[in-house]
Write an enzyme that holds these catalytic residues in place. Sequence first.
Site, PDB file in Angstrom:
ATOM      1  N   GLU A  96     -41.062   5.266  15.657  1.00  0.00           N
ATOM      2  CA  GLU A  96     -42.523   5.038  15.615  1.00  0.00           C
ATOM      3  C   GLU A  96     -43.202   5.540  14.345  1.00  0.00           C
ATOM      4  OE1 GLU A  96     -44.125   6.538  19.313  1.00  0.00           O
ATOM      5  OE2 GLU A  96     -42.731   5.356  20.506  1.00  0.00           O
TER       6      GLU A  96
ATOM      7  N   ASN B 103     -36.622   2.606  15.360  1.00  0.00           N
ATOM      8  CA  ASN B 103     -37.134   2.185  16.670  1.00  0.00           C
ATOM      9  C   ASN B 103     -38.658   2.224  16.689  1.00  0.00           C
ATOM     10  OD1 ASN B 103     -36.479   1.628  19.530  1.00  0.00           O
ATOM     11  ND2 ASN B 103     -37.388   3.634  19.958  1.00  0.00           N
TER      12      ASN B 103
ATOM     13  N   HIS C 288     -42.348  -2.389  25.539  1.00  0.00           N
ATOM     14  CA  HIS C 288     -43.212  -1.989  26.654  1.00  0.00           C
ATOM     15  C   HIS C 288     -44.226  -3.125  26.819  1.00  0.00           C
ATOM     16  CE1 HIS C 288     -41.505   1.995  26.816  1.00  0.00           C
ATOM     17  NE2 HIS C 288     -41.737   2.176  25.531  1.00  0.00           N
TER      18      HIS C 288
ATOM     19  N   GLU D 234     -36.552   0.083  25.147  1.00  0.00           N
ATOM     20  CA  GLU D 234     -37.350   0.808  26.145  1.00  0.00           C
ATOM     21  C   GLU D 234     -38.057  -0.165  27.080  1.00  0.00           C
ATOM     22  OE1 GLU D 234     -39.887   3.816  24.347  1.00  0.00           O
ATOM     23  OE2 GLU D 234     -38.362   4.346  22.875  1.00  0.00           O
TER      24      GLU D 234
ATOM     25  N   ASP E 170     -39.880  -2.149  29.693  1.00  0.00           N
ATOM     26  CA  ASP E 170     -40.554  -2.088  30.988  1.00  0.00           C
ATOM     27  C   ASP E 170     -41.717  -3.065  30.949  1.00  0.00           C
ATOM     28  OD1 ASP E 170     -42.343  -0.513  29.465  1.00  0.00           O
ATOM     29  OD2 ASP E 170     -41.824   1.352  30.492  1.00  0.00           O
TER      30      ASP E 170
HETATM   31  O1  G3I Z   1     -41.251  19.179  30.911  1.00  0.00           O
HETATM   32  C1  G3I Z   1     -42.635  19.477  31.059  1.00  0.00           C
HETATM   33  C2  G3I Z   1     -42.873  20.300  32.289  1.00  0.00           C
HETATM   34  O2  G3I Z   1     -42.240  21.548  32.142  1.00  0.00           O
HETATM   35  C3  G3I Z   1     -44.369  20.456  32.491  1.00  0.00           C
HETATM   36  O3  G3I Z   1     -44.604  21.145  33.679  1.00  0.00           O
HETATM   37  C4  G3I Z   1     -45.050  19.109  32.535  1.00  0.00           C
HETATM   38  C5  G3I Z   1     -46.557  19.230  32.660  1.00  0.00           C
HETATM   39  O4  G3I Z   1     -47.234  18.209  31.986  1.00  0.00           O
HETATM   40  O5  G3I Z   1     -44.768  18.439  31.345  1.00  0.00           O
HETATM   41  C6  G3I Z   1     -43.381  18.188  31.159  1.00  0.00           C
HETATM   42  O6  G3I Z   1     -43.202  17.494  29.951  1.00  0.00           O
HETATM   43  C7  G3I Z   1     -43.551  16.135  29.990  1.00  0.00           C
HETATM   44  C8  G3I Z   1     -42.305  15.334  29.617  1.00  0.00           C
HETATM   45  O7  G3I Z   1     -42.631  13.977  29.505  1.00  0.00           O
HETATM   46  C9  G3I Z   1     -41.186  15.489  30.647  1.00  0.00           C
HETATM   47  O8  G3I Z   1     -41.606  14.969  31.892  1.00  0.00           O
HETATM   48  C10 G3I Z   1     -44.648  15.887  28.981  1.00  0.00           C
HETATM   49  O9  G3I Z   1     -45.851  16.517  29.411  1.00  0.00           O
HETATM   50  C11 G3I Z   1     -44.886  14.407  28.811  1.00  0.00           C
HETATM   51  O10 G3I Z   1     -45.785  14.201  27.722  1.00  0.00           O
HETATM   52  C12 G3I Z   1     -43.582  13.710  28.488  1.00  0.00           C
HETATM   53  O11 G3I Z   1     -43.836  12.321  28.400  1.00  0.00           O
HETATM   54  C13 G3I Z   1     -42.847  11.570  27.757  1.00  0.00           C
HETATM   55  C14 G3I Z   1     -43.435  10.866  26.548  1.00  0.00           C
HETATM   56  O12 G3I Z   1     -42.440  10.058  25.945  1.00  0.00           O
HETATM   57  C15 G3I Z   1     -43.953  11.865  25.521  1.00  0.00           C
HETATM   58  O13 G3I Z   1     -44.552  11.191  24.467  1.00  0.00           O
HETATM   59  C16 G3I Z   1     -42.323  10.546  28.746  1.00  0.00           C
HETATM   60  O14 G3I Z   1     -41.628  11.211  29.806  1.00  0.00           O
HETATM   61  C17 G3I Z   1     -41.373   9.573  28.037  1.00  0.00           C
HETATM   62  O15 G3I Z   1     -41.082   8.511  28.903  1.00  0.00           O
HETATM   63  C18 G3I Z   1     -42.048   9.013  26.802  1.00  0.00           C
HETATM   64  O16 G3I Z   1     -41.116   8.188  26.153  1.00  0.00           O
HETATM   65  C19 G3I Z   1     -41.595   7.510  24.991  1.00  0.00           C
HETATM   66  C20 G3I Z   1     -40.433   7.361  24.042  1.00  0.00           C
HETATM   67  O17 G3I Z   1     -39.859   8.613  23.775  1.00  0.00           O
HETATM   68  C21 G3I Z   1     -40.876   6.683  22.737  1.00  0.00           C
HETATM   69  N1  G3I Z   1     -41.537   5.427  23.008  1.00  0.00           N
HETATM   70  C22 G3I Z   1     -42.632   5.474  23.967  1.00  0.00           C
HETATM   71  C23 G3I Z   1     -42.156   6.112  25.267  1.00  0.00           C
HETATM   72  C24 G3I Z   1     -43.256   6.088  26.310  1.00  0.00           C
HETATM   73  O18 G3I Z   1     -44.359   6.870  25.931  1.00  0.00           O
END
Ligand code: G3I
Length: 301
Positions: free
Chosen positions: A127, A169, A205, A232, A234
């Site tokens: 990105e 990517n 997406h 990715e 969906d």
């Molecule tokens: O692990 C912590 C946890 O300890 C905490 O209690 C909780 C509270 O908010 O947060 C948890 O972390 C979260 C993490 O996912 C794991 O679940 C983060 O807040 C959250 O921001 C994070 O989101 C991820 C996101 O990337 C971050 O930008 C999504 O799961 C993940 O699906 C998403 O994936 C991205 C790709 O890497 C790149 N392309 C877009 C895609 C979708 O946004």
Amino acid sequence: GTTLGTSAAEKGRYFGAAVAAGKLGDSTYTTVLNREFNSVVAENEMKWASTEPQRNSFNYSSADRIVNHATSRGMLVRGHTLLWHAQQPTWAQNLSGSDLRSAAINHVTRVATYYRGKIHSWDVVNEAFADGGGGGRRDSNLQRTGNDWIEAAFRAADAADPGARLCYNDYNTDGVNAKSTGIYNMVRDFKSRGVPIDCVGFQSHLGGSVPGDYQANLQRFADLGVDVQITELDVAQGSNQANVYGTVTRACMAVSRCTGITTWGVRDCDSWRGGENPLLFDCSGNKKAAYTNVLNALNAG
Ligand code: G3I
């Protein structure tokens, strides 16, 4: 084939899912994962904040749970991601200039070296291009270290793991548009100068439709001499979800250098997209209509 993975494999491709380490103890989840998919990618566990929470202190425990789950079952592993403007550890967010550049390259080298031989394809950079009509780079702390940060990352990754496919990517690149054309120009430049890039990932997406030039966009990148992958996938739930999944799968199958498809999760309730129910399995692990369309597209022809 009778599953996504076996059907894709019959056509020389993989079919993968993004996996969360914390879900590997959920038997509904792992039953679907192990039966249907022959590739995985860590949804969060290989990102910079996860693997290098303190500078020069590396932690691979969560990522390794995913890698071990996959490799012990003969699944491929995609690596996601070595450098990204988001999900950086706090210490890196607070760096700039040559100090950030050397920390970033050190990160690429260390993580790619640790996983050498285990990763099918690495998202080396994620990105880095801006949305909108300009076709240029996104502003970020990494970009401010100099426009050559992306090629420096690819060269470091190639030195550390010469056997992995090295990918760029991004999202909103699914049709021919200013953003995808900016990336296309970068890849063309890299190929002309011998910068080691092997593949481009199209996150995909998607909402209720597929850009009409989706396949043509994949093909124009493939024609530069790189593989393309749907990384990715969906699709928002709605009247057209199953059709969109089928169209995307057929596009990949029609491009000989489209080497695989990954959905960004397993079941609807595993998705980052909340209530959009964008995946191929419902929360109980049942196959949705979209699944049937994907399976049929993989097995056609
Ligand atoms: O692990 C912590 C946890 O300890 C905490 O209690 C909780 C509270 O908010 O947060 C948890 O972390 C979260 C993490 O996912 C794991 O679940 C983060 O807040 C959250 O921001 C994070 O989101 C991820 C996101 O990337 C971050 O930008 C999504 O799961 C993940 O699906 C998403 O994936 C991205 C790709 O890497 C790149 N392309 C877009 C895609 C979708 O946004």
